[in-house]
Design a protein around this motif. Structure first.
Motif, PDB file in Angstrom:
ATOM      1  N   LEU A   1       7.092  -5.606 -10.638  1.00  0.00           N
ATOM      2  CA  LEU A   1       6.816  -4.220 -10.274  1.00  0.00           C
ATOM      3  C   LEU A   1       5.569  -3.718 -11.001  1.00  0.00           C
ATOM      4  O   LEU A   1       4.702  -3.095 -10.399  1.00  0.00           O
ATOM      5  N   ALA A   2       5.493  -3.997 -12.319  1.00  0.00           N
ATOM      6  CA  ALA A   2       4.358  -3.517 -13.114  1.00  0.00           C
ATOM      7  C   ALA A   2       3.049  -4.116 -12.612  1.00  0.00           C
ATOM      8  O   ALA A   2       2.027  -3.425 -12.542  1.00  0.00           O
ATOM      9  N   ASP A   3       3.074  -5.388 -12.224  1.00  0.00           N
ATOM     10  CA  ASP A   3       1.859  -6.062 -11.756  1.00  0.00           C
ATOM     11  C   ASP A   3       1.373  -5.507 -10.412  1.00  0.00           C
ATOM     12  O   ASP A   3       0.182  -5.601 -10.093  1.00  0.00           O
ATOM     13  N   ASN A   4       2.325  -4.962  -9.624  1.00  0.00           N
ATOM     14  CA  ASN A   4       1.967  -4.498  -8.276  1.00  0.00           C
ATOM     15  C   ASN A   4       2.281  -3.018  -8.053  1.00  0.00           C
ATOM     16  O   ASN A   4       2.329  -2.563  -6.911  1.00  0.00           O
ATOM     17  N   ALA A   5       2.480  -2.269  -9.157  1.00  0.00           N
ATOM     18  CA  ALA A   5       2.958  -0.880  -9.053  1.00  0.00           C
ATOM     19  C   ALA A   5       2.038  -0.008  -8.214  1.00  0.00           C
ATOM     20  O   ALA A   5       2.493   0.690  -7.293  1.00  0.00           O
ATOM     21  N   GLY A   6       0.731  -0.047  -8.514  1.00  0.00           N
ATOM     22  CA  GLY A   6      -0.205   0.808  -7.786  1.00  0.00           C
ATOM     23  C   GLY A   6      -0.236   0.485  -6.309  1.00  0.00           C
ATOM     24  O   GLY A   6      -0.152   1.373  -5.454  1.00  0.00           O
ATOM     25  N   GLN A   7      -0.334  -0.811  -6.002  1.00  0.00           N
ATOM     26  CA  GLN A   7      -0.384  -1.273  -4.615  1.00  0.00           C
ATOM     27  C   GLN A   7       0.902  -0.936  -3.875  1.00  0.00           C
ATOM     28  O   GLN A   7       0.890  -0.479  -2.731  1.00  0.00           O
ATOM     29  N   LEU A   8       2.032  -1.142  -4.558  1.00  0.00           N
ATOM     30  CA  LEU A   8       3.331  -0.911  -3.941  1.00  0.00           C
ATOM     31  C   LEU A   8       3.568   0.582  -3.694  1.00  0.00           C
ATOM     32  O   LEU A   8       4.090   0.969  -2.643  1.00  0.00           O
ATOM     33  N   ALA A   9       3.169   1.407  -4.656  1.00  0.00           N
ATOM     34  CA  ALA A   9       3.314   2.859  -4.483  1.00  0.00           C
ATOM     35  C   ALA A   9       2.451   3.333  -3.320  1.00  0.00           C
ATOM     36  O   ALA A   9       2.892   4.131  -2.483  1.00  0.00           O
ATOM     37  N   LEU A  10       1.230   2.808  -3.229  1.00  0.00           N
ATOM     38  CA  LEU A  10       0.300   3.236  -2.183  1.00  0.00           C
ATOM     39  C   LEU A  10       0.793   2.840  -0.793  1.00  0.00           C
ATOM     40  O   LEU A  10       0.778   3.652   0.140  1.00  0.00           O
ATOM     41  N   ILE A  11       1.268   1.605  -0.653  1.00  0.00           N
ATOM     42  CA  ILE A  11       1.715   1.155   0.676  1.00  0.00           C
ATOM     43  C   ILE A  11       3.015   1.845   1.084  1.00  0.00           C
ATOM     44  O   ILE A  11       3.202   2.202   2.249  1.00  0.00           O
TER      45      ILE A  11
ATOM     46  N   VAL B   1       7.599  -9.497   2.644  1.00  0.00           N
ATOM     47  CA  VAL B   1       8.892  -9.628   3.336  1.00  0.00           C
ATOM     48  C   VAL B   1       9.784  -8.434   3.001  1.00  0.00           C
ATOM     49  O   VAL B   1      10.492  -7.913   3.869  1.00  0.00           O
ATOM     50  N   GLY B   2       9.731  -7.975   1.740  1.00  0.00           N
ATOM     51  CA  GLY B   2      10.510  -6.804   1.340  1.00  0.00           C
ATOM     52  C   GLY B   2      10.137  -5.566   2.135  1.00  0.00           C
ATOM     53  O   GLY B   2      11.004  -4.776   2.523  1.00  0.00           O
ATOM     54  N   MET B   3       8.849  -5.388   2.408  1.00  0.00           N
ATOM     55  CA  MET B   3       8.393  -4.248   3.217  1.00  0.00           C
ATOM     56  C   MET B   3       8.905  -4.361   4.654  1.00  0.00           C
ATOM     57  O   MET B   3       9.334  -3.364   5.250  1.00  0.00           O
ATOM     58  N   MET B   4       8.861  -5.564   5.219  1.00  0.00           N
ATOM     59  CA  MET B   4       9.344  -5.762   6.591  1.00  0.00           C
ATOM     60  C   MET B   4      10.856  -5.543   6.670  1.00  0.00           C
ATOM     61  O   MET B   4      11.373  -5.002   7.658  1.00  0.00           O
ATOM     62  N   LEU B   5      11.575  -5.971   5.630  1.00  0.00           N
ATOM     63  CA  LEU B   5      13.018  -5.731   5.558  1.00  0.00           C
ATOM     64  C   LEU B   5      13.300  -4.231   5.538  1.00  0.00           C
ATOM     65  O   LEU B   5      14.211  -3.739   6.215  1.00  0.00           O
ATOM     66  N   LEU B   6      12.498  -3.488   4.782  1.00  0.00           N
ATOM     67  CA  LEU B   6      12.637  -2.030   4.733  1.00  0.00           C
ATOM     68  C   LEU B   6      12.360  -1.408   6.100  1.00  0.00           C
ATOM     69  O   LEU B   6      13.104  -0.547   6.577  1.00  0.00           O
ATOM     70  N   ALA B   7      11.283  -1.862   6.758  1.00  0.00           N
ATOM     71  CA  ALA B   7      10.908  -1.318   8.071  1.00  0.00           C
ATOM     72  C   ALA B   7      11.996  -1.567   9.111  1.00  0.00           C
ATOM     73  O   ALA B   7      12.205  -0.762  10.025  1.00  0.00           O
ATOM     74  N   ALA B   8      12.714  -2.688   8.955  1.00  0.00           N
ATOM     75  CA  ALA B   8      13.757  -3.048   9.923  1.00  0.00           C
ATOM     76  C   ALA B   8      15.074  -2.329   9.661  1.00  0.00           C
ATOM     77  O   ALA B   8      15.961  -2.322  10.518  1.00  0.00           O
ATOM     78  N   SER B   9      15.215  -1.716   8.487  1.00  0.00           N
ATOM     79  CA  SER B   9      16.492  -1.053   8.168  1.00  0.00           C
ATOM     80  C   SER B   9      16.619   0.254   8.943  1.00  0.00           C
ATOM     81  O   SER B   9      15.621   0.933   9.194  1.00  0.00           O
ATOM     82  N   PRO B  10      17.827   0.616   9.342  1.00  0.00           N
ATOM     83  CA  PRO B  10      18.025   1.831  10.148  1.00  0.00           C
ATOM     84  C   PRO B  10      17.846   3.094   9.320  1.00  0.00           C
ATOM     85  O   PRO B  10      17.588   3.038   8.111  1.00  0.00           O
ATOM     86  N   GLY B  11      17.966   4.239   9.981  1.00  0.00           N
ATOM     87  CA  GLY B  11      17.835   5.524   9.293  1.00  0.00           C
ATOM     88  C   GLY B  11      18.935   5.728   8.263  1.00  0.00           C
ATOM     89  O   GLY B  11      20.033   5.195   8.403  1.00  0.00           O
TER      90      GLY B  11
ATOM     91  N   LEU C   1       0.130  -2.840   7.865  1.00  0.00           N
ATOM     92  CA  LEU C   1      -0.105  -2.367   6.499  1.00  0.00           C
ATOM     93  C   LEU C   1       0.003  -3.505   5.486  1.00  0.00           C
ATOM     94  O   LEU C   1      -0.794  -3.594   4.544  1.00  0.00           O
ATOM     95  N   VAL C   2       1.003  -4.362   5.677  1.00  0.00           N
ATOM     96  CA  VAL C   2       1.208  -5.495   4.762  1.00  0.00           C
ATOM     97  C   VAL C   2      -0.021  -6.411   4.762  1.00  0.00           C
ATOM     98  O   VAL C   2      -0.482  -6.858   3.706  1.00  0.00           O
ATOM     99  N   LEU C   3      -0.573  -6.659   5.954  1.00  0.00           N
ATOM    100  CA  LEU C   3      -1.784  -7.490   6.050  1.00  0.00           C
ATOM    101  C   LEU C   3      -2.983  -6.774   5.431  1.00  0.00           C
ATOM    102  O   LEU C   3      -3.800  -7.378   4.726  1.00  0.00           O
ATOM    103  N   LEU C   4      -3.078  -5.468   5.692  1.00  0.00           N
ATOM    104  CA  LEU C   4      -4.188  -4.671   5.170  1.00  0.00           C
ATOM    105  C   LEU C   4      -4.195  -4.635   3.639  1.00  0.00           C
ATOM    106  O   LEU C   4      -5.231  -4.776   2.998  1.00  0.00           O
ATOM    107  N   PHE C   5      -3.003  -4.455   3.052  1.00  0.00           N
ATOM    108  CA  PHE C   5      -2.879  -4.355   1.595  1.00  0.00           C
ATOM    109  C   PHE C   5      -2.812  -5.730   0.924  1.00  0.00           C
ATOM    110  O   PHE C   5      -2.842  -5.809  -0.296  1.00  0.00           O
ATOM    111  N   ASP C   6      -2.670  -6.771   1.744  1.00  0.00           N
ATOM    112  CA  ASP C   6      -2.627  -8.144   1.227  1.00  0.00           C
ATOM    113  C   ASP C   6      -1.585  -8.303   0.108  1.00  0.00           C
ATOM    114  O   ASP C   6      -1.877  -8.796  -0.985  1.00  0.00           O
ATOM    115  N   LEU C   7      -0.365  -7.882   0.408  1.00  0.00           N
ATOM    116  CA  LEU C   7       0.720  -7.944  -0.582  1.00  0.00           C
ATOM    117  C   LEU C   7       1.125  -9.388  -0.870  1.00  0.00           C
ATOM    118  O   LEU C   7       1.011 -10.247   0.005  1.00  0.00           O
TER     119      LEU C   7
END
Length: 295
Positions: A193-203, A70-80, A58-64
């Motif tokens: 956040l404001a610059d990437n809000a739409g993209q970040l919300a979507l991903i 890295v923040g998304m990958m950190l989130l994905a690695a966090s436990p339940g 997803l990170v590659l697809l959305f070209d974040l």
């Protein structure tokens, strides 16, 4: 003010949440893995293998931007997160399995979270002057995680009535803490956040829906019972966003890195609730389908 919140406030906040987790755990919760190995293994494969791979795609697809990637990958690695238990209770999942998965995935994350995050930092290179995670600080963060859990488990073992009385107040405090932490992360890095809000919300929405779906469908394909699949879906879809935020801000010293977890931490509750209604309605429809008339 912001600095003291990061260095003192966030570790305390995480400690309170981990104490709450410990109050709901017993040693038997870890041992229960042996009695339902298929459900646990299915959920862990989803959480430790499929989720990071899906998130990377997803990170590659959305070209974040590198920092948010890295923040998304950190989130994905966090436990339940512990809130998974609440959703599992609402939608008739196997709560005992939730507790077991939270305990086991939190323990495994001691190894997998730094590895996945370091891989992401190496791949996306968001820092010019930093070589990945600082391992000494990683150990400090997990001390903040493990010590309160151990204290909570000890209280549960030796003062069970007190643990029961404290369970609800600690849960409420945990939710308040998450709200404050998310608000702080958003306020501190509003421009990014404001610059990437739409993209970040979507991903984050896409990742949450996929996490819940994978957590439900993979166990069902492996013939795990429906209540256990429901528990698995919430365990995998509801991440410990606070842990990701704390590591992003205190270990890696970047508020921007914690933004995906902050956005996810808000949106995941609404998406999880909608997902719960969806699978409940499907089950109800299946249960009320009329049998063919006898001839």
């Amino acid at each position: 003010m912001g600095s003291s919140m990061t260095t003192i406030g966030l570790p305390i906040a995480l400690g309170i949440i981990m104490l709450g987790l410990g109050l709901s755990l017993t040693v038997g919760d870890f041992g229960r893995v042996l009695s339902q190995p298929k459900a646990v293994v299915a959920a862990l494969i989803c959480q430790l293998v499929l989720l990071p791979a899906v998130c990377f795609g997803l990170v590659l697809l959305f070209d974040l931007p590198a920092l948010l990637a890295v923040g998304m990958m950190l989130l994905a690695a966090s436990p339940g997160g512990t809130t998974a238990n609440l959703f599992s209770h609402l939608f008739r999942g196997d709560i005992a399995l939730n507790i077991t998965l939270t305990a086991v995935s939190s323990a495994i994350a001691l190894v997998t979270l730094p590895l996945i995050t370091n891989f992401a930092i190496d791949h996306f290179a968001p820092f010019d002057d930093q070589l990945g995670m600082q391992w000494r600080k990683v150990l400090e963060v997990f001390a903040i995680v493990l010590v309160p859990v151990a204290i909570g488990m000890a209280v549960r073992r030796f003062r069970p009535r007190f643990a029961e009385r404290m369970d609800r107040p600690v849960r409420i405090v945990s939710v308040v803490v998450l709200v404050v932490v998310v608000a702080g992360a958003v306020a501190s890095n509003w421009t990014l956040l404001a610059d990437n809000a739409g993209q970040l919300a979507l991903i984050t929405v896409t990742f949450c829906v996929l996490s819940l779906g994978i957590g439900y469908l993979v166990p069902r394909l492996l013939r795990v019972s429906r209540p256990q699949a429901i528990a698995s879906s919430f365990e995998i879809g509801i991440h410990n966003a606070t842990l990701a935020i704390v590591i992003g801000q205190t270990v890696l010293g970047s508020v921007g890195l914690s933004l995906p977890a902050a956005v996810y931490g808000v949106l995941m509750f609404f998406i999880a609730f909608g997902f719960g209604l969806l699978i409940r309605d499907r089950a109800a429809a299946g249960a009320t389908t009329p049998l063919p008339a006898r001839t």
